[in-house]
Design an enzyme around this catalytic site. Structure first.
Site, PDB file in Angstrom:
ATOM      1  N   HIS A  41     129.852 -43.544   4.365  1.00 36.87           N
ATOM      2  CA  HIS A  41     130.127 -44.998   5.864  1.00 36.87           C
ATOM      3  C   HIS A  41     128.873 -45.780   5.226  1.00 36.87           C
ATOM      4  CE1 HIS A  41     129.506 -44.861   9.724  1.00 36.87           C
ATOM      5  NE2 HIS A  41     128.414 -45.585   9.694  1.00 36.87           N
ATOM      6  N   GLU A  42     128.428 -45.062   4.856  1.00 34.31           N
ATOM      7  CA  GLU A  42     127.211 -46.638   4.427  1.00 34.31           C
ATOM      8  C   GLU A  42     127.706 -47.258   3.035  1.00 34.31           C
ATOM      9  OE1 GLU A  42     124.528 -46.728   6.568  1.00 34.31           O
ATOM     10  OE2 GLU A  42     125.218 -44.706   7.192  1.00 34.31           O
TER      11      GLU A  42
ATOM     12  N   HIS B 237     129.315 -49.756   5.269  1.00 37.97           N
ATOM     13  CA  HIS B 237     128.768 -51.362   5.693  1.00 37.97           C
ATOM     14  C   HIS B 237     127.988 -51.755   4.361  1.00 37.97           C
ATOM     15  CE1 HIS B 237     128.344 -49.900   9.726  1.00 37.97           C
ATOM     16  NE2 HIS B 237     128.000 -48.564   9.202  1.00 37.97           N
TER      17      HIS B 237
END
Length: 154
Positions: free
Chosen positions: A67-68, A71
């Site tokens: 997820h990170e 980004h």
């Protein structure tokens, strides 16, 4: 697990799932309480909540890392890196990252704010409840377009 091991793990996940190296710093942050991890846009660093690893294991933590990294890679590529962007949602689904992290046991649930303010129309007396203070000069009544007056409820 140490920060160095986390750094290597994130670099490996980045190479295997995104095909692009992770060139910044990754570390654990035990002060994170309501989130599994976070990405810093200015420094491009990533922090992970160590309690997620302890409580839910490597598999769930790897989803948070993905997820990170979504980004991270989208921000560097100047594409839609925010949660609401289609680029972010598509890449997250493609690599198998988690949309939300699991709640940690013992975490306090946030209480909703009570209504503390009331906007009252001076023309038709229509009332609008508000949780936060607003500037009544910026708004008009939705019913009659009359001026609004801010009152405190307490």
């Amino acid at each position: 697990m140490s920060n160095e091991e986390l750094q290597q793990w994130i670099e490996q996940v980045s190479r295997e799932n995104f095909g692009v190296p992770f060139r910044h710093k990754a570390s654990f942050n035990s002060r994170l309480s309501t989130t599994g991890g976070r990405y810093f846009m200015k420094s491009h660093n990533i922090e992970i909540n160590p309690q997620q690893l302890i409580t839910y294991g490597r598999e769930e933590t790897e989803r948070i890392i993905k997820h990170e990294l979504c980004h991270y890679h989208l921000h560097i590529a100047r594409r839609g890196y925010k949660h609401r962007d289609a680029d972010f949602k598509n890449l997250l689904a493609q690599v198998g990252g988690s949309r939300y992290c699991q709640t940690l046991p013992g975490a306090k649930a946030r209480k909703p704010l009570p209504y503390r303010y009331k906007l009252v129309c001076t023309a038709c007396t229509e009332e609008y409840l508000r949780k936060r203070k607003v500037d009544p000069k910026r708004y008009r009544c939705g019913k009659c377009a009359g001026k609004l007056k801010l009152l405190s409820i307490e």
